[in-house]
Design a protein around this motif. Structure first.
Motif, mmCIF file in Angstrom:
data_model
loop_
_atom_site.group_PDB
_atom_site.id
_atom_site.type_symbol
_atom_site.label_atom_id
_atom_site.label_comp_id
_atom_site.label_asym_id
_atom_site.label_seq_id
_atom_site.Cartn_x
_atom_site.Cartn_y
_atom_site.Cartn_z
ATOM 1 N N THR A 113 38.277 39.596 36.036
ATOM 2 C CA THR A 113 39.646 40.098 35.569
ATOM 3 C C THR A 113 39.514 40.605 34.084
ATOM 4 O OG1 THR A 113 40.211 37.878 34.416
ATOM 5 C CG2 THR A 113 40.601 38.147 36.816
ATOM 6 N N PHE A 133 40.136 43.779 38.658
ATOM 7 C CA PHE A 133 41.321 43.456 39.124
ATOM 8 C C PHE A 133 42.053 42.241 38.419
ATOM 9 C CE2 PHE A 133 39.310 40.338 41.516
ATOM 10 C CZ PHE A 133 38.347 40.853 42.221
ATOM 11 N N THR A 134 43.312 42.324 38.323
ATOM 12 C CA THR A 134 44.109 41.176 37.630
ATOM 13 C C THR A 134 43.911 39.797 38.427
ATOM 14 O OG1 THR A 134 46.195 41.676 38.536
ATOM 15 C CG2 THR A 134 45.831 42.810 36.473
ATOM 16 N N ASN A 137 46.325 39.559 41.379
ATOM 17 C CA ASN A 137 46.152 40.615 42.382
ATOM 18 C C ASN A 137 46.189 39.691 43.932
ATOM 19 O OD1 ASN A 137 44.975 42.097 44.376
ATOM 20 N ND2 ASN A 137 44.445 43.743 42.825
ATOM 21 N N PRO A 138 47.096 40.152 44.762
ATOM 22 C CA PRO A 138 46.908 39.217 45.913
ATOM 23 C C PRO A 138 45.853 39.707 47.021
ATOM 24 C CG PRO A 138 49.016 40.449 45.908
ATOM 25 C CD PRO A 138 48.434 40.669 44.617
ATOM 26 N N ILE A 139 45.607 41.034 46.981
ATOM 27 C CA ILE A 139 44.735 41.605 47.715
ATOM 28 C C ILE A 139 43.190 41.056 47.271
ATOM 29 C CG2 ILE A 139 43.631 43.705 48.399
ATOM 30 C CD1 ILE A 139 46.337 45.099 48.059
ATOM 31 N N ALA A 140 43.140 41.104 46.106
ATOM 32 C CA ALA A 140 41.779 40.600 45.368
ATOM 33 C C ALA A 140 41.539 38.989 46.102
ATOM 34 C CB ALA A 140 41.632 40.633 44.101
ATOM 35 N N ASN A 141 42.645 38.322 45.741
ATOM 36 C CA ASN A 141 42.522 36.814 45.977
ATOM 37 C C ASN A 141 42.288 36.456 47.423
ATOM 38 O OD1 ASN A 141 43.047 34.986 43.248
ATOM 39 N ND2 ASN A 141 44.512 36.562 43.092
#
Length: 166
Positions: A113, A133-134, A137-141
């Motif tokens: 991050t 990514f932050t 970020n739901p996609i990354a998580n």
């Protein structure tokens, strides 16, 4: 990262251990290790609940990782000495490795991050951040969670296949 990302990263980091432990016939320990990795994935973020402890401060360092891994290893050794010295050493090492990998995986996920981590504080204040990514970020998580689940499943399957060759 959020819980999903940290659990996924912990499972990803643990997957080679799951493979090796399963391959040598200790599937019950391999399963327990996966459960422990998932359960402890958020331990460094307990700093958010402790007054006067900075988030991503002392609980996000290599020293904290070594401390918890050492404690887990020592407790594993003491708790299992009744099985014999070699078994105690093996279980202690296993516990230390699982906990160390889990905490280190948390740090690795946070290093992805923009905020990053300072893993060598107080020896160095150098920040490590890959800025991919932050944390929110739901996609990354969810991608990390999916990758971790697949990796640990492959680890178990490969270890199981290899156990026939030992």
């Amino acid at each position: 990262m959020h819980r999903e990302g940290h659990v996924g990263m912990a499972l990803l980091a643990y997957s080679p251990v799951a493979m090796g432990t399963t391959a040598v016939g200790y599937t019950d320990f391999a399963i327990a290790g996966a459960v422990v990795a998932g359960a402890l994935a958020m331990v460094p973020d307990l700093d958010m609940r402790i007054p006067f402890v900075e988030h991503r401060g002392p609980t996000h360092t290599a020293w904290f990782t070594l401390l918890l891994g050492g404690l887990a290893g020592g407790l594993g050794l003491i708790a299992s000495l009744s099985r014999g010295v070699l078994a105690g050493i093996g279980i202690g090492l296993f516990a230390g490795v699982v906990v160390s990998l889990t905490i280190a995986s948390h740090l690795a996920a946070d290093a992805l991050t923009p905020m990053g981590i300072q893993p060598w504080t107080p020896r160095s204040t150098r920040t490590i951040s890959f800025d991919l990514f932050t944390a929110a970020n739901p996609i990354a998580n969810y991608a990390l969670l999916g990758i971790g689940i697949v990796a640990v499943a492959v680890g178990f399957a490969t270890g199981s296949a290899l156990s026939g060759f030992t």
